[in-house]
Design a protein around this motif. Sequence first.
Motif, mmCIF file in Angstrom:
data_model
loop_
_atom_site.group_PDB
_atom_site.id
_atom_site.type_symbol
_atom_site.label_atom_id
_atom_site.label_comp_id
_atom_site.label_asym_id
_atom_site.label_seq_id
_atom_site.Cartn_x
_atom_site.Cartn_y
_atom_site.Cartn_z
ATOM 1 N N GLY A 79 0.794 -1.217 0.000
ATOM 2 C CA GLY A 79 0.000 0.000 0.000
ATOM 3 C C GLY A 79 0.826 1.267 0.000
ATOM 4 O O GLY A 79 0.449 2.272 -0.590
ATOM 5 N N ASP A 80 1.999 1.241 0.633
ATOM 6 C CA ASP A 80 2.796 2.467 0.766
ATOM 7 C C ASP A 80 4.107 2.442 -0.004
ATOM 8 O O ASP A 80 4.889 3.370 0.075
ATOM 9 C CB ASP A 80 3.088 2.745 2.243
ATOM 10 C CG ASP A 80 4.078 1.754 2.845
ATOM 11 O OD1 ASP A 80 4.239 0.647 2.284
ATOM 12 O OD2 ASP A 80 4.677 2.083 3.883
ATOM 13 N N GLY A 81 4.381 1.377 -0.759
ATOM 14 C CA GLY A 81 5.648 1.349 -1.463
ATOM 15 C C GLY A 81 5.897 0.063 -2.213
ATOM 16 O O GLY A 81 4.976 -0.686 -2.532
ATOM 17 N N MET A 82 7.178 -0.171 -2.481
ATOM 18 C CA MET A 82 7.575 -1.333 -3.255
ATOM 19 C C MET A 82 8.851 -1.926 -2.674
ATOM 20 O O MET A 82 9.774 -1.203 -2.317
ATOM 21 C CB MET A 82 7.820 -0.925 -4.714
ATOM 22 C CG MET A 82 8.132 -2.097 -5.618
ATOM 23 S SD MET A 82 8.606 -1.662 -7.322
ATOM 24 C CE MET A 82 7.428 -0.431 -7.783
ATOM 25 N N SER A 107 21.600 3.535 -1.600
ATOM 26 C CA SER A 107 20.805 3.777 -0.399
ATOM 27 C C SER A 107 20.046 5.096 -0.482
ATOM 28 O O SER A 107 18.898 5.189 -0.056
ATOM 29 C CB SER A 107 21.706 3.783 0.839
ATOM 30 O OG SER A 107 22.303 2.515 1.001
ATOM 31 N N ALA A 108 20.672 6.117 -1.051
ATOM 32 C CA ALA A 108 20.012 7.417 -1.188
ATOM 33 C C ALA A 108 18.853 7.346 -2.175
ATOM 34 O O ALA A 108 17.815 7.983 -1.980
ATOM 35 C CB ALA A 108 21.022 8.469 -1.638
ATOM 36 N N LEU A 109 19.007 6.551 -3.216
ATOM 37 C CA LEU A 109 17.971 6.454 -4.240
ATOM 38 C C LEU A 109 16.803 5.559 -3.828
ATOM 39 O O LEU A 109 15.653 5.860 -4.129
ATOM 40 C CB LEU A 109 18.567 5.881 -5.540
ATOM 41 C CG LEU A 109 19.539 6.765 -6.290
ATOM 42 C CD1 LEU A 109 20.231 5.966 -7.390
ATOM 43 C CD2 LEU A 109 18.826 7.978 -6.864
ATOM 44 N N LEU A 127 15.790 -3.741 -2.069
ATOM 45 C CA LEU A 127 15.484 -2.314 -1.967
ATOM 46 C C LEU A 127 14.046 -2.184 -1.475
ATOM 47 O O LEU A 127 13.181 -2.938 -1.910
ATOM 48 C CB LEU A 127 15.583 -1.633 -3.337
ATOM 49 C CG LEU A 127 16.752 -1.999 -4.241
ATOM 50 C CD1 LEU A 127 16.569 -1.377 -5.615
ATOM 51 C CD2 LEU A 127 18.044 -1.550 -3.624
ATOM 52 N N HIS A 128 13.806 -1.248 -0.573
ATOM 53 C CA HIS A 128 12.430 -0.994 -0.141
ATOM 54 C C HIS A 128 12.185 0.503 -0.221
ATOM 55 O O HIS A 128 12.684 1.268 0.598
ATOM 56 C CB HIS A 128 12.193 -1.504 1.270
ATOM 57 C CG HIS A 128 10.755 -1.492 1.647
ATOM 58 N ND1 HIS A 128 10.313 -1.834 2.887
ATOM 59 C CD2 HIS A 128 9.640 -1.182 0.943
ATOM 60 C CE1 HIS A 128 8.995 -1.723 2.935
ATOM 61 N NE2 HIS A 128 8.577 -1.326 1.760
ATOM 62 N N LYS A 129 11.450 0.894 -1.228
ATOM 63 C CA LYS A 129 11.157 2.313 -1.473
ATOM 64 C C LYS A 129 9.715 2.586 -1.062
ATOM 65 O O LYS A 129 8.790 1.921 -1.502
ATOM 66 C CB LYS A 129 11.345 2.613 -2.966
ATOM 67 C CG LYS A 129 11.053 4.033 -3.379
ATOM 68 C CD LYS A 129 12.197 4.941 -3.066
ATOM 69 C CE LYS A 129 12.028 6.283 -3.761
ATOM 70 N NZ LYS A 129 13.045 7.220 -3.363
ATOM 71 N N ARG A 130 9.547 3.580 -0.192
ATOM 72 C CA ARG A 130 8.203 3.989 0.230
ATOM 73 C C ARG A 130 7.860 5.307 -0.438
ATOM 74 O O ARG A 130 8.721 6.166 -0.607
ATOM 75 C CB ARG A 130 8.152 4.146 1.744
ATOM 76 C CG ARG A 130 8.244 2.816 2.469
ATOM 77 C CD ARG A 130 8.229 3.012 3.983
ATOM 78 N NE ARG A 130 8.389 1.741 4.665
ATOM 79 C CZ ARG A 130 9.554 1.147 4.908
ATOM 80 N NH1 ARG A 130 10.667 1.722 4.509
ATOM 81 N NH2 ARG A 130 9.598 0.004 5.537
#
Length: 137
Positions: A79-82, A107-109, A127-130
């Motif tokens: 729901g909030d990211g990938m 890490s920054a990206l 990677l976990h991007k929110r």
Amino acid sequence: MTEEIAVPTGVRDAVTVRMPADSAYLSVLRTATAGLAARLDFTLDEIEDLRIGVDEACAMLLAQALPGTDLTTEFELTGDGMRVAVSVLTADGRLPAQDTFAWTVLSALAGDVDTHTGVDDRVVIVLHKRRGSTESV
């Protein structure tokens, strides 16, 4: 042999892309990443950051992939990211160095980044991007 992947609760969709471990195919993966991120209403900057992050993770792994093997990318849409797990079979299971400029950029990206070794010396970068969690670099 096919591994079963436990899908954590809260995952809306899970997509797996498997292709030859060759940089010539990375444009397909960048396109898939962007399409899935757009489906989650990421901003254009967040989509671009995630595309570059996945590309960087692949570059790290392709350098040690066994010839003739596959690069596997598992996307979990929440729901909030990938969450994106990129993996390849390697000769020795050596993890990418986390004290490098490339790891800092990754890490920054991508937000949260981790790495581990799986079965048969398969090296995985996760990677976990929110959405809305970090500023674009």
